[in-house]
Motif scaffolding. Structure first.
Motif, PDB file in Angstrom:
ATOM      1  N   ASP A  48       0.823  -1.214   0.000  1.00  0.00           N
ATOM      2  CA  ASP A  48       0.000   0.000   0.000  1.00  0.00           C
ATOM      3  C   ASP A  48       0.856   1.263   0.000  1.00  0.00           C
ATOM      4  O   ASP A  48       0.388   2.319  -0.442  1.00  0.00           O
ATOM      5  CB  ASP A  48      -0.930  -0.010   1.206  1.00  0.00           C
ATOM      6  N   GLY A  49       2.078   1.175   0.503  1.00  0.00           N
ATOM      7  CA  GLY A  49       2.953   2.339   0.546  1.00  0.00           C
ATOM      8  C   GLY A  49       3.718   2.590  -0.731  1.00  0.00           C
ATOM      9  O   GLY A  49       4.519   3.537  -0.799  1.00  0.00           O
ATOM     10  N   THR A  50       3.482   1.772  -1.735  1.00  0.00           N
ATOM     11  CA  THR A  50       4.193   1.901  -3.011  1.00  0.00           C
ATOM     12  C   THR A  50       3.215   2.327  -4.099  1.00  0.00           C
ATOM     13  O   THR A  50       2.145   1.735  -4.245  1.00  0.00           O
ATOM     14  CB  THR A  50       4.849   0.570  -3.407  1.00  0.00           C
ATOM     15  N   THR A  51       3.586   3.338  -4.867  1.00  0.00           N
ATOM     16  CA  THR A  51       2.731   3.827  -5.939  1.00  0.00           C
ATOM     17  C   THR A  51       3.242   3.352  -7.296  1.00  0.00           C
ATOM     18  O   THR A  51       4.409   2.970  -7.446  1.00  0.00           O
ATOM     19  CB  THR A  51       2.693   5.358  -5.949  1.00  0.00           C
ATOM     20  N   VAL A  52       2.359   3.393  -8.269  1.00  0.00           N
ATOM     21  CA  VAL A  52       2.757   3.070  -9.642  1.00  0.00           C
ATOM     22  C   VAL A  52       3.842   4.030 -10.109  1.00  0.00           C
ATOM     23  O   VAL A  52       4.786   3.627 -10.812  1.00  0.00           O
ATOM     24  CB  VAL A  52       1.533   3.120 -10.574  1.00  0.00           C
ATOM     25  N   GLU A  53       3.738   5.297  -9.710  1.00  0.00           N
ATOM     26  CA  GLU A  53       4.746   6.287 -10.104  1.00  0.00           C
ATOM     27  C   GLU A  53       6.122   5.907  -9.565  1.00  0.00           C
ATOM     28  O   GLU A  53       7.137   6.058 -10.266  1.00  0.00           O
ATOM     29  CB  GLU A  53       4.342   7.669  -9.609  1.00  0.00           C
ATOM     30  N   GLN A  54       6.188   5.396  -8.344  1.00  0.00           N
ATOM     31  CA  GLN A  54       7.469   4.978  -7.779  1.00  0.00           C
ATOM     32  C   GLN A  54       8.030   3.762  -8.512  1.00  0.00           C
ATOM     33  O   GLN A  54       9.239   3.678  -8.757  1.00  0.00           O
ATOM     34  CB  GLN A  54       7.287   4.664  -6.297  1.00  0.00           C
ATOM     35  N   ILE A  55       7.148   2.827  -8.856  1.00  0.00           N
ATOM     36  CA  ILE A  55       7.601   1.657  -9.613  1.00  0.00           C
ATOM     37  C   ILE A  55       8.137   2.084 -10.970  1.00  0.00           C
ATOM     38  O   ILE A  55       9.202   1.630 -11.416  1.00  0.00           O
ATOM     39  CB  ILE A  55       6.452   0.646  -9.786  1.00  0.00           C
ATOM     40  N   ALA A  56       7.406   2.956 -11.647  1.00  0.00           N
ATOM     41  CA  ALA A  56       7.832   3.419 -12.962  1.00  0.00           C
ATOM     42  C   ALA A  56       9.172   4.133 -12.885  1.00  0.00           C
ATOM     43  O   ALA A  56      10.057   3.916 -13.731  1.00  0.00           O
ATOM     44  CB  ALA A  56       6.765   4.340 -13.561  1.00  0.00           C
ATOM     45  N   ALA A  57       9.358   4.957 -11.862  1.00  0.00           N
ATOM     46  CA  ALA A  57      10.625   5.666 -11.711  1.00  0.00           C
ATOM     47  C   ALA A  57      11.776   4.690 -11.489  1.00  0.00           C
ATOM     48  O   ALA A  57      12.864   4.840 -12.066  1.00  0.00           O
ATOM     49  CB  ALA A  57      10.539   6.660 -10.553  1.00  0.00           C
ATOM     50  N   ALA A  58      11.550   3.663 -10.658  1.00  0.00           N
ATOM     51  CA  ALA A  58      12.596   2.681 -10.394  1.00  0.00           C
ATOM     52  C   ALA A  58      12.956   1.897 -11.652  1.00  0.00           C
ATOM     53  O   ALA A  58      14.122   1.544 -11.866  1.00  0.00           O
ATOM     54  CB  ALA A  58      12.152   1.733  -9.291  1.00  0.00           C
ATOM     55  N   ALA A  59      11.961   1.624 -12.489  1.00  0.00           N
ATOM     56  CA  ALA A  59      12.185   0.870 -13.722  1.00  0.00           C
ATOM     57  C   ALA A  59      12.593   1.766 -14.884  1.00  0.00           C
ATOM     58  O   ALA A  59      12.838   1.256 -15.991  1.00  0.00           O
ATOM     59  CB  ALA A  59      10.923   0.095 -14.091  1.00  0.00           C
ATOM     60  N   GLU A  60      12.645   3.075 -14.644  1.00  0.00           N
ATOM     61  CA  GLU A  60      13.033   4.069 -15.659  1.00  0.00           C
ATOM     62  C   GLU A  60      12.102   4.019 -16.868  1.00  0.00           C
ATOM     63  O   GLU A  60      12.523   3.995 -18.022  1.00  0.00           O
ATOM     64  CB  GLU A  60      14.488   3.877 -16.084  1.00  0.00           C
ATOM     65  N   ILE A  61      10.805   4.010 -16.551  1.00  0.00           N
ATOM     66  CA  ILE A  61       9.768   4.079 -17.574  1.00  0.00           C
ATOM     67  C   ILE A  61       8.741   5.096 -17.107  1.00  0.00           C
ATOM     68  O   ILE A  61       8.780   5.577 -15.973  1.00  0.00           O
ATOM     69  CB  ILE A  61       9.079   2.710 -17.798  1.00  0.00           C
ATOM     70  N   SER A  62       7.794   5.432 -17.974  1.00  0.00           N
ATOM     71  CA  SER A  62       6.713   6.334 -17.597  1.00  0.00           C
ATOM     72  C   SER A  62       5.561   5.524 -17.004  1.00  0.00           C
ATOM     73  O   SER A  62       5.428   4.321 -17.282  1.00  0.00           O
ATOM     74  CB  SER A  62       6.208   7.094 -18.820  1.00  0.00           C
ATOM     75  N   PRO A  63       4.705   6.172 -16.183  1.00  0.00           N
ATOM     76  CA  PRO A  63       3.526   5.455 -15.686  1.00  0.00           C
ATOM     77  C   PRO A  63       2.653   4.907 -16.816  1.00  0.00           C
ATOM     78  O   PRO A  63       2.068   3.824 -16.671  1.00  0.00           O
ATOM     79  CB  PRO A  63       2.792   6.526 -14.869  1.00  0.00           C
TER      80      PRO A  63
END
Length: 214
Positions: A48-63
């Motif tokens: 719950d503390g992780t957002t799609v935006e954070q995942i995208a940033a970590a993977a170096e892609i856009s949401p």
């Protein structure tokens, strides 16, 4: 528990996903990278503390790229690419085999490859999230219906020379899914270890093929 880096898993000589067509393997590389970063963040800061935006940033892609590969955040936990591999392997089994026996043969090879070949940590993390996050658990059931169960129904019907919407093929596919879910819950309840899953699934499929003599 950490997941194996996607580039290492993609390079494994015994990776069953290498049996997919080249175009699918290219998409798989990106999907695995996204999933790797997502699971790492979920373990570090919670689902719950992780957002799609954070995942995208970590993977170096856009949401928006994330959503091209995974329709929802839950899907990054639920989705895998083993259904097409299983379907292809089932179609290669001798046609005279009963469908459940054909499934047993495929899973005897596929499950150890999944659990021992480098994806075991990922599978374990995904199952833990399924057990603890209600929205992921709900999405898992829907994915089983629209993914694994539908694939099994279609291949069982095809092997039997029946229509894709055949009700008996549908019922048998649901019975097989029930066996898989039973094994998953046996692990979640602590009754078996992850290393016992292939043997348990094979035993329960044999029990199903024998007509459930209890």
């Amino acid at each position: 528990m950490s997941t194996s880096p996607p580039d290492q898993r993609a390079a494994r000589a015994d990776d069953p996903l290498d049996r997919l067509p080249l175009r699918e393997r290219k998409k798989l590389k990106t999907r695995r990278a996204i999933q790797h970063h997502a699971l790492r963040l979920f373990e570090r800061q919670g689902y719950d503390g992780t957002t799609v935006e954070q995942i995208a940033a970590a993977a170096e892609i856009s949401p928006s790229t994330f959503f091209r590969y995974f329709p929802t955040k839950e899907d990054v936990v639920v989705s895998d690419e083993y259904d097409p591999v299983m379907a292809a392997d089932l179609r290669r089994q001798p046609p005279e085999l009963h469908p459940v026996e054909a499934i047993r043969r495929v899973l005897r090879d596929l499950l150890p490859e999944m659990l021992d070949g480098g994806d075991g940590d990922t599978v374990l993390t995904r199952m833990r999230l399924t057990a603890t996050v209600p929205s992921v658990r709900s999405r898992t059931f829907e994915a089983m219906r629209s993914g694994t169960q539908a694939m099994l129904r279609d291949v069982i019907a095809e092997r039997a020379g029946r229509a894709p919407d055949d009700l008996e093929a549908d019922a048998l596919a649901w019975a097989v899914v029930g066996v898989l879910m039973s094994a998953m819950y046996a692990w979640l309840d602590g009754r078996v270890g992850m290393e016992d899953m292939p043997e348990l699934i094979d035993h329960n499929l044999a029990f199903l093929a024998a007509g459930c003599p209890i």
